[in-house]
Design a protein around this motif. Structure first.
Motif, PDB file in Angstrom:
ATOM      1  N   ASP A   1      -1.633  22.827 -24.598  1.00 44.72           N
ATOM      2  CA  ASP A   1      -2.978  22.529 -25.159  1.00 44.72           C
ATOM      3  C   ASP A   1      -3.321  21.490 -25.930  1.00 44.72           C
ATOM      4  O   ASP A   1      -2.500  21.384 -27.073  1.00 44.72           O
ATOM      5  N   PRO A   2      -4.235  20.598 -25.372  1.00 42.21           N
ATOM      6  CA  PRO A   2      -4.392  19.203 -26.186  1.00 42.21           C
ATOM      7  C   PRO A   2      -4.832  19.457 -27.659  1.00 42.21           C
ATOM      8  O   PRO A   2      -4.782  18.585 -28.602  1.00 42.21           O
ATOM      9  N   ARG A   3      -5.445  20.653 -28.114  1.00 41.27           N
ATOM     10  CA  ARG A   3      -5.941  20.807 -29.200  1.00 41.27           C
ATOM     11  C   ARG A   3      -4.600  21.393 -30.448  1.00 41.27           C
ATOM     12  O   ARG A   3      -4.893  21.176 -31.365  1.00 41.27           O
ATOM     13  N   VAL A   4      -3.807  21.721 -29.684  1.00 42.60           N
ATOM     14  CA  VAL A   4      -2.546  22.002 -30.535  1.00 42.60           C
ATOM     15  C   VAL A   4      -1.327  20.948 -30.400  1.00 42.60           C
ATOM     16  O   VAL A   4      -0.790  20.519 -31.228  1.00 42.60           O
ATOM     17  N   ASP A   5      -1.316  20.282 -29.281  1.00 42.19           N
ATOM     18  CA  ASP A   5      -0.222  19.327 -28.809  1.00 42.19           C
ATOM     19  C   ASP A   5      -0.799  18.422 -27.936  1.00 42.19           C
ATOM     20  O   ASP A   5      -0.540  18.703 -26.729  1.00 42.19           O
ATOM     21  N   PRO A   6      -1.571  17.074 -28.778  1.00 38.16           N
ATOM     22  CA  PRO A   6      -2.225  16.355 -27.644  1.00 38.16           C
ATOM     23  C   PRO A   6      -1.277  15.683 -26.808  1.00 38.16           C
ATOM     24  O   PRO A   6      -1.629  15.430 -25.676  1.00 38.16           O
ATOM     25  N   CYS A   7      -0.024  15.604 -27.036  1.00 36.97           N
ATOM     26  CA  CYS A   7       0.971  14.828 -26.129  1.00 36.97           C
ATOM     27  C   CYS A   7       1.350  15.863 -24.831  1.00 36.97           C
ATOM     28  O   CYS A   7       1.952  15.459 -23.845  1.00 36.97           O
ATOM     29  N   GLY A   8       1.192  17.089 -24.914  1.00 44.52           N
ATOM     30  CA  GLY A   8       1.800  18.254 -24.213  1.00 44.52           C
ATOM     31  C   GLY A   8       3.127  18.105 -23.804  1.00 44.52           C
ATOM     32  O   GLY A   8       3.927  17.654 -24.662  1.00 44.52           O
ATOM     33  N   ALA A   9       3.339  18.097 -22.409  1.00 44.01           N
ATOM     34  CA  ALA A   9       4.681  17.775 -22.007  1.00 44.01           C
ATOM     35  C   ALA A   9       4.822  16.478 -21.454  1.00 44.01           C
ATOM     36  O   ALA A   9       5.671  16.201 -20.630  1.00 44.01           O
ATOM     37  N   ASP A  10       3.852  15.759 -21.584  1.00 41.36           N
ATOM     38  CA  ASP A  10       3.688  14.299 -20.809  1.00 41.36           C
ATOM     39  C   ASP A  10       4.632  13.252 -21.385  1.00 41.36           C
ATOM     40  O   ASP A  10       4.977  13.296 -22.777  1.00 41.36           O
ATOM     41  N   PRO A  11       5.742  13.115 -20.548  1.00 40.01           N
ATOM     42  CA  PRO A  11       6.896  12.225 -20.960  1.00 40.01           C
ATOM     43  C   PRO A  11       6.660  10.784 -21.982  1.00 40.01           C
ATOM     44  O   PRO A  11       7.085  10.774 -23.024  1.00 40.01           O
ATOM     45  N   CYS A  12       5.591  10.175 -21.312  1.00 37.33           N
ATOM     46  CA  CYS A  12       5.293   9.084 -22.059  1.00 37.33           C
ATOM     47  C   CYS A  12       4.562   9.250 -23.469  1.00 37.33           C
ATOM     48  O   CYS A  12       4.973   8.567 -24.473  1.00 37.33           O
ATOM     49  N   GLY A  13       3.784  10.205 -23.563  1.00 33.67           N
ATOM     50  CA  GLY A  13       3.240  10.557 -24.819  1.00 33.67           C
ATOM     51  C   GLY A  13       4.153  11.256 -25.881  1.00 33.67           C
ATOM     52  O   GLY A  13       4.069  10.713 -26.950  1.00 33.67           O
ATOM     53  N   ALA A  14       4.950  11.901 -25.346  1.00 40.25           N
ATOM     54  CA  ALA A  14       6.220  12.475 -26.299  1.00 40.25           C
ATOM     55  C   ALA A  14       7.072  11.402 -26.697  1.00 40.25           C
ATOM     56  O   ALA A  14       7.479  11.406 -27.956  1.00 40.25           O
ATOM     57  N   ALA A  15       7.486  10.391 -25.815  1.00 37.68           N
ATOM     58  CA  ALA A  15       8.455   9.309 -26.371  1.00 37.68           C
ATOM     59  C   ALA A  15       7.595   8.504 -27.252  1.00 37.68           C
ATOM     60  O   ALA A  15       8.272   8.000 -28.228  1.00 37.68           O
ATOM     61  N   ALA A  16       6.410   8.235 -27.113  1.00 36.03           N
ATOM     62  CA  ALA A  16       5.623   7.492 -28.051  1.00 36.03           C
ATOM     63  C   ALA A  16       5.419   7.878 -29.428  1.00 36.03           C
ATOM     64  O   ALA A  16       5.819   7.388 -30.472  1.00 36.03           O
ATOM     65  N   GLU A  17       5.370   9.501 -29.406  1.00 32.72           N
ATOM     66  CA  GLU A  17       5.059  10.383 -30.529  1.00 32.72           C
ATOM     67  C   GLU A  17       6.569  10.228 -31.306  1.00 32.72           C
ATOM     68  O   GLU A  17       6.688  10.030 -32.392  1.00 32.72           O
ATOM     69  N   ALA A  18       7.720  10.425 -30.501  1.00 30.23           N
ATOM     70  CA  ALA A  18       9.112  10.358 -31.281  1.00 30.23           C
ATOM     71  C   ALA A  18       9.153   8.990 -31.808  1.00 30.23           C
ATOM     72  O   ALA A  18       9.770   8.737 -32.940  1.00 30.23           O
ATOM     73  N   LEU A  19       8.972   7.792 -31.216  1.00 25.36           N
ATOM     74  CA  LEU A  19       9.008   6.418 -31.612  1.00 25.36           C
ATOM     75  C   LEU A  19       8.333   6.214 -33.030  1.00 25.36           C
ATOM     76  O   LEU A  19       8.535   5.835 -33.898  1.00 25.36           O
ATOM     77  N   ALA A  20       6.865   6.928 -33.024  1.00 28.32           N
ATOM     78  CA  ALA A  20       6.210   6.671 -34.337  1.00 28.32           C
ATOM     79  C   ALA A  20       6.639   7.697 -35.298  1.00 28.32           C
ATOM     80  O   ALA A  20       6.797   6.977 -36.449  1.00 28.32           O
ATOM     81  N   SER A  21       7.290   8.455 -35.038  1.00 26.38           N
ATOM     82  CA  SER A  21       7.903   9.460 -36.105  1.00 26.38           C
ATOM     83  C   SER A  21       9.391   8.786 -36.542  1.00 26.38           C
ATOM     84  O   SER A  21       9.337   8.993 -37.717  1.00 26.38           O
ATOM     85  N   ASP A  22      10.085   8.110 -35.582  1.00 23.11           N
ATOM     86  CA  ASP A  22      11.113   7.437 -36.188  1.00 23.11           C
ATOM     87  C   ASP A  22      10.673   6.099 -37.066  1.00 23.11           C
ATOM     88  O   ASP A  22      11.476   5.979 -37.982  1.00 23.11           O
ATOM     89  N   LEU A  23       9.661   5.468 -36.680  1.00 24.59           N
ATOM     90  CA  LEU A  23       9.088   4.380 -37.518  1.00 24.59           C
ATOM     91  C   LEU A  23       8.282   4.932 -38.857  1.00 24.59           C
ATOM     92  O   LEU A  23       8.071   3.959 -39.737  1.00 24.59           O
ATOM     93  N   GLY A  24       8.101   6.173 -38.937  1.00 26.67           N
ATOM     94  CA  GLY A  24       7.577   6.649 -39.985  1.00 26.67           C
ATOM     95  C   GLY A  24       5.839   6.220 -39.969  1.00 26.67           C
ATOM     96  O   GLY A  24       5.291   5.939 -41.147  1.00 26.67           O
TER      97      GLY A  24
END
Length: 225
Positions: free
Chosen positions: A92-115
């Motif tokens: 659900d994009p309202r709850v989890d905008p990246c959903g199970a999209d591998p690219c979006g999830a990887a970008a999210e993890a990278l941003a989180s790692d960088l703070g």
């Protein structure tokens, strides 16, 4: 003397207490995503995870050179995340905008790692209405991202940067946005991290390929929520 990015409209864009973009045009183009994922949450091959972690170290190292990001040493990082489209993408994009999209999830993890904040741009929506107001909104978005050190994520980036870009101007003429302001800044002097996410990496020509610092091929499996 420290050089700072110049605002396309003068003062900094107004922000709410939660940090959300208040400029209406920016809100239409980009979505601020709260990064919840970590690298450990990604269902990706070990090689891809190593590349993402190494990229994080490079970005941190560039920032450490001069935390003020002067014009002489601001470091632009341009990365392509490619993956095969999967029927497992969802959420659900309202709850989890990246959903199970591998690219979006990887970008999210990278941003989180960088703070850092993650600003997600729908390239298709931009391509569908390439006019002066959209270009101005993108200029403001780049300024915002550079000032606060946010990570820019262009979903479906081939729609804007690919050889078969379907962007047209107000007169119906095809436009190569790579050479228009402000997107040309991404290849020239934008002092930040830009991620181009695509399921069609073959659509990017040699000009884009030469500008890339890194290409990461992701698996199509779902990322853990």
């Amino acid at each position: 003397m420290t050089d700072t990015p110049t605002s396309p409209t003068g003062p900094n864009p107004t922000r709410s207490a939660s940090g959300e973009l208040r400029t209406v045009s920016q809100q239409v183009l980009a979505e601020r995503i709260v990064s919840r994922r970590r690298f450990e949450d990604l269902d990706q091959p070990a090689a891809a995870l190593r590349s993402l972690r190494a990229l994080g170290e490079q970005v941190r190292g560039a920032r450490a050179v001069d935390d003020r990001w002067t014009s002489r040493n601001r470091r632009n990082h341009l990365v392509l995340l490619s993956c095969q489209q999967s029927a497992e993408w969802g959420g659900d994009p309202r709850v989890d905008p990246c959903g199970a999209d591998p690219c979006g999830a990887a970008a999210e993890a990278l941003a989180s790692d960088l703070g850092r904040a993650l600003l997600r741009v729908d390239s298709g929506a931009v391509a569908a209405c390439w006019d002066e107001s959209v270009q101005q909104a993108l200029a403001e978005l780049l300024y915002t991202a550079e000032v606060e050190g946010a990570v820019l994520l262009f979903i479906g980036a081939e729609r804007l940067f690919g050889l078969a870009s379907d962007v047209v101007d107000g007169k119906g003429r095809a436009v190569d946005v790579r050479h228009t302001d402000p997107l040309s800044r991404i290849f020239e002097d934008f002092g930040g991290l830009t991620i181009l996410a695509s399921t069609l990496p073959e659509e990017f020509g040699p000009e884009v390929a030469r500008s890339l610092d890194l290409i990461v091929e992701l698996g199509g499996g779902a990322a853990a929520s």
